[in-house]
Design a protein around this motif. Structure first.
Motif, PDB file in Angstrom:
ATOM      1  N   LEU A  99      30.505  49.741  26.721  1.00 32.96           N
ATOM      2  CA  LEU A  99      30.644  50.812  27.702  1.00 32.96           C
ATOM      3  C   LEU A  99      29.970  52.095  27.222  1.00 32.96           C
ATOM      4  O   LEU A  99      29.333  52.804  28.017  1.00 32.96           O
ATOM      5  N   VAL A 100      30.069  52.397  25.938  1.00 29.14           N
ATOM      6  CA  VAL A 100      29.389  53.568  25.383  1.00 29.14           C
ATOM      7  C   VAL A 100      27.878  53.406  25.515  1.00 29.14           C
ATOM      8  O   VAL A 100      27.161  54.354  25.882  1.00 29.14           O
ATOM      9  N   ALA A 101      27.374  52.215  25.217  1.00 30.75           N
ATOM     10  CA  ALA A 101      25.942  51.959  25.364  1.00 30.75           C
ATOM     11  C   ALA A 101      25.501  52.131  26.813  1.00 30.75           C
ATOM     12  O   ALA A 101      24.438  52.695  27.095  1.00 30.75           O
ATOM     13  N   LEU A 102      26.325  51.661  27.752  1.00 26.03           N
ATOM     14  CA  LEU A 102      25.991  51.795  29.169  1.00 26.03           C
ATOM     15  C   LEU A 102      25.988  53.251  29.607  1.00 26.03           C
ATOM     16  O   LEU A 102      25.090  53.693  30.337  1.00 26.03           O
ATOM     17  N   LYS A 103      26.960  54.038  29.165  1.00 22.45           N
ATOM     18  CA  LYS A 103      27.008  55.451  29.524  1.00 22.45           C
ATOM     19  C   LYS A 103      25.796  56.205  28.973  1.00 22.45           C
ATOM     20  O   LYS A 103      25.217  57.053  29.655  1.00 22.45           O
ATOM     21  N   CYS A 104      25.432  55.892  27.739  1.00 25.60           N
ATOM     22  CA  CYS A 104      24.248  56.534  27.153  1.00 25.60           C
ATOM     23  C   CYS A 104      22.980  56.137  27.895  1.00 25.60           C
ATOM     24  O   CYS A 104      22.083  56.966  28.115  1.00 25.60           O
ATOM     25  N   SER A 105      22.891  54.869  28.278  1.00 27.35           N
ATOM     26  CA  SER A 105      21.720  54.419  29.036  1.00 27.35           C
ATOM     27  C   SER A 105      21.648  55.111  30.386  1.00 27.35           C
ATOM     28  O   SER A 105      20.554  55.425  30.882  1.00 27.35           O
ATOM     29  N   VAL A 126      42.314  43.745  19.581  1.00 24.22           N
ATOM     30  CA  VAL A 126      41.461  44.840  19.111  1.00 24.22           C
ATOM     31  C   VAL A 126      39.989  44.457  19.222  1.00 24.22           C
ATOM     32  O   VAL A 126      39.139  45.286  19.560  1.00 24.22           O
ATOM     33  N   LYS A 127      39.685  43.210  18.949  1.00 24.44           N
ATOM     34  CA  LYS A 127      38.298  42.746  19.036  1.00 24.44           C
ATOM     35  C   LYS A 127      37.764  42.896  20.457  1.00 24.44           C
ATOM     36  O   LYS A 127      36.631  43.353  20.663  1.00 24.44           O
ATOM     37  N   LYS A 128      38.572  42.551  21.435  1.00 22.73           N
ATOM     38  CA  LYS A 128      38.149  42.702  22.830  1.00 22.73           C
ATOM     39  C   LYS A 128      37.980  44.175  23.178  1.00 22.73           C
ATOM     40  O   LYS A 128      37.002  44.563  23.840  1.00 22.73           O
ATOM     41  N   THR A 129      38.901  45.006  22.706  1.00 25.60           N
ATOM     42  CA  THR A 129      38.821  46.441  23.002  1.00 25.60           C
ATOM     43  C   THR A 129      37.577  47.068  22.396  1.00 25.60           C
ATOM     44  O   THR A 129      36.867  47.839  23.053  1.00 25.60           O
ATOM     45  N   VAL A 130      37.289  46.736  21.129  1.00 26.80           N
ATOM     46  CA  VAL A 130      36.127  47.305  20.448  1.00 26.80           C
ATOM     47  C   VAL A 130      34.833  46.840  21.113  1.00 26.80           C
ATOM     48  O   VAL A 130      33.903  47.633  21.317  1.00 26.80           O
ATOM     49  N   SER A 131      34.751  45.554  21.462  1.00 24.31           N
ATOM     50  CA  SER A 131      33.539  45.022  22.095  1.00 24.31           C
ATOM     51  C   SER A 131      33.277  45.700  23.430  1.00 24.31           C
ATOM     52  O   SER A 131      32.137  46.108  23.727  1.00 24.31           O
ATOM     53  N   GLU A 132      34.317  45.842  24.235  1.00 24.33           N
ATOM     54  CA  GLU A 132      34.138  46.487  25.537  1.00 24.33           C
ATOM     55  C   GLU A 132      33.826  47.971  25.395  1.00 24.33           C
ATOM     56  O   GLU A 132      33.018  48.510  26.155  1.00 24.33           O
ATOM     57  N   GLU A 133      34.452  48.624  24.417  1.00 25.66           N
ATOM     58  CA  GLU A 133      34.183  50.048  24.227  1.00 25.66           C
ATOM     59  C   GLU A 133      32.748  50.285  23.763  1.00 25.66           C
ATOM     60  O   GLU A 133      32.076  51.207  24.230  1.00 25.66           O
ATOM     61  N   ARG A 174      22.422  47.592  28.889  1.00 24.85           N
ATOM     62  CA  ARG A 174      22.995  47.503  30.237  1.00 24.85           C
ATOM     63  C   ARG A 174      24.496  47.225  30.235  1.00 24.85           C
ATOM     64  O   ARG A 174      25.081  47.002  31.293  1.00 24.85           O
ATOM     65  N   GLY A 175      25.122  47.189  29.058  1.00 24.64           N
ATOM     66  CA  GLY A 175      26.554  46.944  29.005  1.00 24.64           C
ATOM     67  C   GLY A 175      26.929  45.542  28.603  1.00 24.64           C
ATOM     68  O   GLY A 175      28.036  45.084  28.905  1.00 24.64           O
ATOM     69  N   PHE A 176      26.039  44.827  27.905  1.00 21.84           N
ATOM     70  CA  PHE A 176      26.323  43.503  27.371  1.00 21.84           C
ATOM     71  C   PHE A 176      26.442  43.597  25.853  1.00 21.84           C
ATOM     72  O   PHE A 176      25.950  44.537  25.234  1.00 21.84           O
ATOM     73  N   TRP A 177      27.073  42.594  25.257  1.00 15.52           N
ATOM     74  CA  TRP A 177      27.070  42.507  23.797  1.00 15.52           C
ATOM     75  C   TRP A 177      26.836  41.068  23.377  1.00 15.52           C
ATOM     76  O   TRP A 177      27.178  40.117  24.066  1.00 15.52           O
ATOM     77  N   HIS A 178      26.211  40.932  22.205  1.00  7.59           N
ATOM     78  CA  HIS A 178      25.859  39.627  21.661  1.00  7.59           C
ATOM     79  C   HIS A 178      27.040  39.052  20.900  1.00  7.59           C
ATOM     80  O   HIS A 178      27.957  39.775  20.509  1.00  7.59           O
ATOM     81  N   HIS A 179      27.010  37.742  20.669  1.00  8.80           N
ATOM     82  CA  HIS A 179      28.118  37.101  19.951  1.00  8.80           C
ATOM     83  C   HIS A 179      28.187  37.549  18.496  1.00  8.80           C
ATOM     84  O   HIS A 179      29.181  37.280  17.807  1.00  8.80           O
ATOM     85  N   THR A 180      27.156  38.252  17.997  1.00  9.51           N
ATOM     86  CA  THR A 180      27.188  38.734  16.619  1.00  9.51           C
ATOM     87  C   THR A 180      28.253  39.808  16.394  1.00  9.51           C
ATOM     88  O   THR A 180      28.743  39.962  15.271  1.00  9.51           O
ATOM     89  N   LEU A 181      28.610  40.557  17.436  1.00 11.60           N
ATOM     90  CA  LEU A 181      29.658  41.571  17.280  1.00 11.60           C
ATOM     91  C   LEU A 181      31.031  40.934  17.060  1.00 11.60           C
ATOM     92  O   LEU A 181      31.732  41.307  16.111  1.00 11.60           O
TER      93      LEU A 181
END
Length: 334
Positions: free
Chosen positions: A300-306, A290-297, A270-277
């Motif tokens: 967002l990719v997971a949300l678009k696919c869903s 970069v960490k914030k950008t990668v996590s959000e990207e 649904r567009g969330f990520w765990h603290h493991t990332l």
């Protein structure tokens, strides 16, 4: 009110505004906790969500109105799923159109449906998210190989008294960077279209972690296992992946003299990520921005696919001819 009453009134207005906002947020949380379905997302521990501020919604155009609507409806489970349509007396049954499951809610459509699993819909989403993480790690390993990131040298800090007669040197210990000790890092990742076997010269196994990073010089290997699924199962997913690799692969690598590190990464459908990332990106010394950008990207990719999976919830034909995330090009392997 005396002198300066306008300034005092302004500050009091700001304090009153903050107090009202806190009360409203507190009441909203209490209301959501009482709602077993709409407030279920509050039980998702150690999760971070996409930024839904006005700057991102209006100016950055990261989400279309349809995607934003799906994002919010999927979080609160108010989408027009067969289960909700039956609950609202708008449909006779709440069965899944693909597998026939009798209670087809949003979790079933996005993460559980056996037909979608066998039809490789979930694999397609997993591989697109994997490419985002693999690209970020690939960029970091190439920086280490070019010696652009090195362990900081030891430094001394000087202190002088106000009179200028006393001076003390304090030894400062800086945090070391884990991957800075080698310049021969290699990375491979495994996906359906381009499968990658585990490096057999290191250890003979049929296991295929999603990402493998290793250095022959330092004899260190890093395993990354990604799961893109329901946010309520993050803890179970971590325990299941760790138990799987702790049975054979990790003990075998340790027996061969390889320093082994396993990271399980969980991204929500649904567009969330765990603290493991963020923990994985921290180990690779990725900068905060970069960490914030990668996590959000990745989220967002997971949300678009869903969302694509959601749109095809009644269609048994599935042939995605496009990729949400491009496959990265790995220079270090060529």
């Amino acid at each position: 009110m005396g002198l300066g009453w306008e300034k005092t009134t302004s500050s009091r207005k700001e304090k009153l505004k903050e107090m009202v906002e806190q009360i409203s947020e507190h009441d909203l949380l209490l209301t959501l906790v009482d709602k077993g379905v709409q407030g279920k997302f509050l039980t998702w521990e150690n999760t971070m969500q996409l930024d839904l501020g006005w700057n991102n919604l209006i100016y950055n155009f990261k989400m279309s109105p349809s995607l934003l609507k799906f994002h919010l409806n999927s979080i609160h489970d108010v989408a027009h799923t067969p289960a909700n349509m039956s609950l609202w007396n708008l449909a006779e049954t709440g069965n899944c159109s693909l597998c026939g499951w009798r209670h087809c809610n949003i979790k079933h459509i996005l993460a559980v449906c056996n037909f979608s699993l066998n039809n490789k819909r979930f694999n397609w989403r997993h591989d697109n998210v994997l490419r985002v993480i693999a690209k970020a790690l690939m960029d970091q390993t190439e920086k280490f190989n070019r010696k652009e990131i090195e362990t900081p040298v030891r430094s001394w800090t000087g202190f002088r008294s106000s009179k200028g007669t006393y001076r003390k040197l304090d030894y400062k210990i800086k945090k070391e960077i884990p991957l800075a000790g080698a310049t021969d890092w290699k990375l491979i990742w495994d996906e359906d279209e381009c499968p990658a076997q585990f490096p057999q010269h290191i250890y003979c196994t049929a296991e295929r972690p999603d990402i493998v990073v290793w250095s022959e010089k330092s004899k260190e290997i890093i395993l990354v296992e990604l799961t893109v699924g329901d946010e309520s199962n993050f803890s179970d997913q971590v325990a299941r992946k760790e138990a799987r690799y702790n049975r054979e692969l990790i003990p075998g690598l340790l027996g061969k003299g390889w320093k082994t590190r396993l990271f399980t990464v969980e991204i929500g459908c649904r567009g969330f990520w765990h603290h493991t990332l963020p923990a994985l990106l921290n180990y690779f010394s990725v900068t905060k921005r970069v960490k914030k950008t990668v996590s959000e990207e990745a989220a967002l990719v997971a949300l678009k696919c869903s969302y694509a999976i959601w749109l095809a919830r009644d269609n048994k034909k599935w042939s995605p001819c496009y990729d949400i995330a491009k496959r990265p090009f790995l220079n270090s392997i060529n």
